[in-house]
Write a protein that holds these residues in place. Structure first.
Motif, PDB file in Angstrom:
ATOM      1  N   GLU A 146       0.985  -1.304  -0.056  1.00 14.10           N
ATOM      2  CA  GLU A 146       0.156  -0.059  -0.006  1.00 14.10           C
ATOM      3  C   GLU A 146       1.040   1.119  -0.167  1.00 14.10           C
ATOM      4  OE1 GLU A 146      -3.817  -0.288   0.127  1.00 14.10           O
ATOM      5  OE2 GLU A 146      -2.441  -1.788  -1.044  1.00 14.10           O
ATOM      6  N   ARG A 147       1.996   1.210   0.840  1.00 18.82           N
ATOM      7  CA  ARG A 147       2.869   2.362   0.808  1.00 18.82           C
ATOM      8  C   ARG A 147       3.477   2.609  -0.525  1.00 18.82           C
ATOM      9  NH1 ARG A 147       7.692   2.259   4.814  1.00 18.82           N
ATOM     10  NH2 ARG A 147       8.227   0.525   3.396  1.00 18.82           N
ATOM     11  N   ARG A 148       3.827   1.572  -1.297  1.00 21.32           N
ATOM     12  CA  ARG A 148       4.621   1.853  -2.400  1.00 21.32           C
ATOM     13  C   ARG A 148       3.550   2.441  -3.592  1.00 21.32           C
ATOM     14  NH1 ARG A 148       6.358  -3.015  -3.095  1.00 21.32           N
ATOM     15  NH2 ARG A 148       4.634  -3.817  -4.515  1.00 21.32           N
ATOM     16  N   PRO A 200      -5.166   3.859   1.804  1.00 25.61           N
ATOM     17  CA  PRO A 200      -3.866   4.859   1.395  1.00 25.61           C
ATOM     18  C   PRO A 200      -3.438   4.937   2.873  1.00 25.61           C
ATOM     19  CG  PRO A 200      -6.113   5.543   0.509  1.00 25.61           C
ATOM     20  CD  PRO A 200      -6.478   4.682   1.291  1.00 25.61           C
ATOM     21  N   SER A 232      -1.425   7.437   3.542  1.00 28.28           N
ATOM     22  CA  SER A 232      -1.575   8.862   3.883  1.00 28.28           C
ATOM     23  C   SER A 232      -2.610   9.302   4.475  1.00 28.28           C
ATOM     24  CB  SER A 232      -1.456   9.647   2.275  1.00 28.28           C
ATOM     25  OG  SER A 232      -2.527   9.251   1.557  1.00 28.28           O
ATOM     26  N   ARG A 290      -2.188  10.210   8.207  1.00 29.89           N
ATOM     27  CA  ARG A 290      -1.762  11.376   8.568  1.00 29.89           C
ATOM     28  C   ARG A 290      -2.719  12.167   9.322  1.00 29.89           C
ATOM     29  NH1 ARG A 290       1.000  12.461   2.849  1.00 29.89           N
ATOM     30  NH2 ARG A 290       2.526  10.708   2.767  1.00 29.89           N
ATOM     31  N   ASP A 314       0.917   4.125  -3.103  1.00 32.28           N
ATOM     32  CA  ASP A 314       0.580   5.486  -2.650  1.00 32.28           C
ATOM     33  C   ASP A 314       1.607   6.577  -3.207  1.00 32.28           C
ATOM     34  OD1 ASP A 314      -1.246   7.272  -1.340  1.00 32.28           O
ATOM     35  OD2 ASP A 314      -0.654   6.944   0.449  1.00 32.28           O
ATOM     36  N   ARG A 315       2.831   6.109  -2.642  1.00 36.74           N
ATOM     37  CA  ARG A 315       4.024   6.964  -3.093  1.00 36.74           C
ATOM     38  C   ARG A 315       4.147   7.115  -4.676  1.00 36.74           C
ATOM     39  NH1 ARG A 315       8.666   5.217   1.210  1.00 36.74           N
ATOM     40  NH2 ARG A 315       7.890   6.026   3.252  1.00 36.74           N
ATOM     41  N   ALA A 316       3.795   6.259  -5.398  1.00 40.42           N
ATOM     42  CA  ALA A 316       3.659   6.121  -6.609  1.00 40.42           C
ATOM     43  C   ALA A 316       2.526   6.860  -7.521  1.00 40.42           C
ATOM     44  CB  ALA A 316       3.733   4.766  -7.354  1.00 40.42           C
ATOM     45  N   GLY A 317       1.495   7.368  -6.649  1.00 43.48           N
ATOM     46  CA  GLY A 317       0.461   8.110  -7.174  1.00 43.48           C
ATOM     47  C   GLY A 317      -0.499   7.263  -7.541  1.00 43.48           C
TER      48      GLY A 317
END
Length: 476
Positions: free
Chosen positions: A262-264, A275, A277, A280, A266-269
């Protein structure tokens, strides 16, 4: 706003003019109540199911756990599909499927078919429930949203208690000779009414930028939740075979694999299922931290009380259910005052609620210790009333806090995450506190096993009180 019979796309932001009408709000809240009622309604029906279908203890646990696991595993996916395909459309589909699977449960000829129908019922609930929160988030704003969220929280809490009370009444009433089957068949006419209301009163919304389903994330989340919940619910009754330990050992690796994927993405858009994010958002992150111990303790308490009163005190299903009626009544009354209390005192109301709940559970434990065998409605009344008041000052407000800063475009995902955590915790509570009680009962006796389990719940309540001090003071 009254909707058309078709489903035109609607922007994800809160619709102007508060487009969710009162009948629409009632309908989606009814959709929120049914899945939670059905999680708890079978607790007092299990002895009757055992006698009628000659079900073994592991199979009876699957009647509860199968529903809970399917429900928890698919909730986030249900929220994502609603964002993509239309929330009213998924609500209607999930509601119809819930009615059909309830009918299948009520007509099940064997224990195995009942378990299969319960799993399908949990999957149907997972399609329906996320659309409730997403619809509220996308069609209300300001005070209207705050009121709707408070009503959602009150509905959720009341449903969990009322489900057990209703189950006891229905089993003992034995309507038309249906026995335990009525706890499932009662859903069918309710679903028919809800479908008619939803088609007329619930507006269609969807995300303005529909996101594709995250297949790897969905599979990994499902595997992680199953790896945790399946052995905890079945392990004790099955004698803790090797597969249960292997499954528990696999859980942290599957959980980390899910997070890494999920982090990968999310970071790749991309569009991950959950998510990272989203976490946060401080209200969401800290609110979810409270929902976990609260729900574990609550569901464990409900399961253990049902078993203790029926097996230890030899109470009927009706009496066992009605022992919690004061909790339900006080919860409803106090939850109505929640929004006014929050407006004045902020999130410290949650802290106060935890302290009140702790006092209630302590009184129930004391009553069990001093009056056993003789624990009934009157002996439990003071503690149950206090516990209900404390819960009403926590759960509705927590739901409102968690979703307060979630963007409307991600309403389905936010609602799915919250309900997944809650549902997984409910299943975890039955698995952990239920297993503790059933393991201690043969050696300590039912009274001491019950008191010990209630003391463990008090520890969980102490944790929620401590965590509540970290909540943002104001509630949007």
């Amino acid at each position: 706003m009254t909707t058309h019979t078709q489903s035109p796309p609607v922007a994800p932001a809160a619709a102007p003019g508060f487009s969710l009408s009162s009948p629409g709000l009632f309908t989606v809240l009814l959709g929120a109540a049914l899945p939670l009622i059905d999680f708890f309604i079978v607790n007092v029906a299990l002895p009757t199911i055992d006698r009628d279908l000659a079900a073994s203890e592991p199979v009876l646990e699957l009647v509860v756990a199968g529903y809970g696991i399917a429900y928890a595993v698919l909730l986030v996916l249900g929220g994502r599909l609603g964002d993509q395909l239309g929330r009213r459309r998924l609500f209607l589909a999930g509601m119809a499927a819930f009615g059909l699977t309830s009918l299948a449960c009520g007509l099940a000829p064997t224990a195995g078919t009942l378990v299969a129908a319960r799993v399908a019922q949990g999957a149907a609930a997972a399609l329906m429930l996320p659309q409730v929160l997403a619809t509220i988030q996308a069609t209300t704003a300001g005070q209207r949203r705050a009121k709707a969220m408070s009503m959602y929280g009150a509905t959720a809490g009341l449903s969990m208690v009322a489900g057990q009370v209703l189950g006891g009444v229905l089993v003992s009433a034995d309507l038309f000779g249906s026995g335990w089957r009525s706890v499932f068949l009662v859903n069918v006419p309710v679903v028919v009414v809800a479908l008619v209301l939803a088609a007329r009163a619930v507006p269609e919304t969807r995300s303005a930028r529909p996101e594709p389903v995250d297949a790897p994330g969905t599979v990994l989340l499902a595997l992680a939740l199953i790896a945790l919940l399946a052995p905890l619910t079945e392990g004790r009754a099955a004698g803790w075979p090797l597969w249960t330990w292997l499954s528990l050992a696999a859980f942290p690796f599957l959980g980390y694999a899910f997070y890494a994927v999920e982090r990968r993405v999310d970071r790749a858009g991309g569009t991950p299922l959950i998510p990272p994010s989203l976490f946060r958002l401080v209200p969401l992150r800290r609110g979810l931290a409270l929902v976990l111990p609260f729900s574990v303790g609550f569901s464990g308490f409900m399961f253990v009380i049902a078993v203790a009163l029926q097996q230890g005190e030899r109470l009927s299903a009706t009496a066992a259910g009605l022992a919690l009626a004061p909790m339900a009544a006080v919860f409803f009354a106090v939850s109505l005052a929640g929004p006014r209390l929050v407006a004045r005192w902020g999130t410290r109301v949650v802290t106060a609620g935890g302290l009140v709940q702790a006092a209630g559970v302590a009184l129930i434990a004391l009553a069990a210790w001093r009056t056993w065998p003789g624990l009934g409605v009157l002996q439990m009344l003071p503690g149950a009333a206090l516990a209900g008041a404390g819960q009403a000052l926590q759960l509705p407000i927590l739901f409102r806090i968690i979703l307060s800063e979630v963007p409307a475009a991600r309403a389905g995902v936010g609602g799915g995450v919250m309900t997944t955590i809650q549902q997984a915790a409910l299943a975890l509570g039955v698995a952990t506190l239920g297993t503790l009680f059933l393991s201690l009962a043969p050696t300590l006796g039912i009274r001491d096993a019950l008191v010990t389990t209630l003391l463990v719940q008090l520890g969980l309540i102490a944790l929620t009180v401590a965590l509540s001090l970290r909540l943002p003071r104001a509630v949007r």
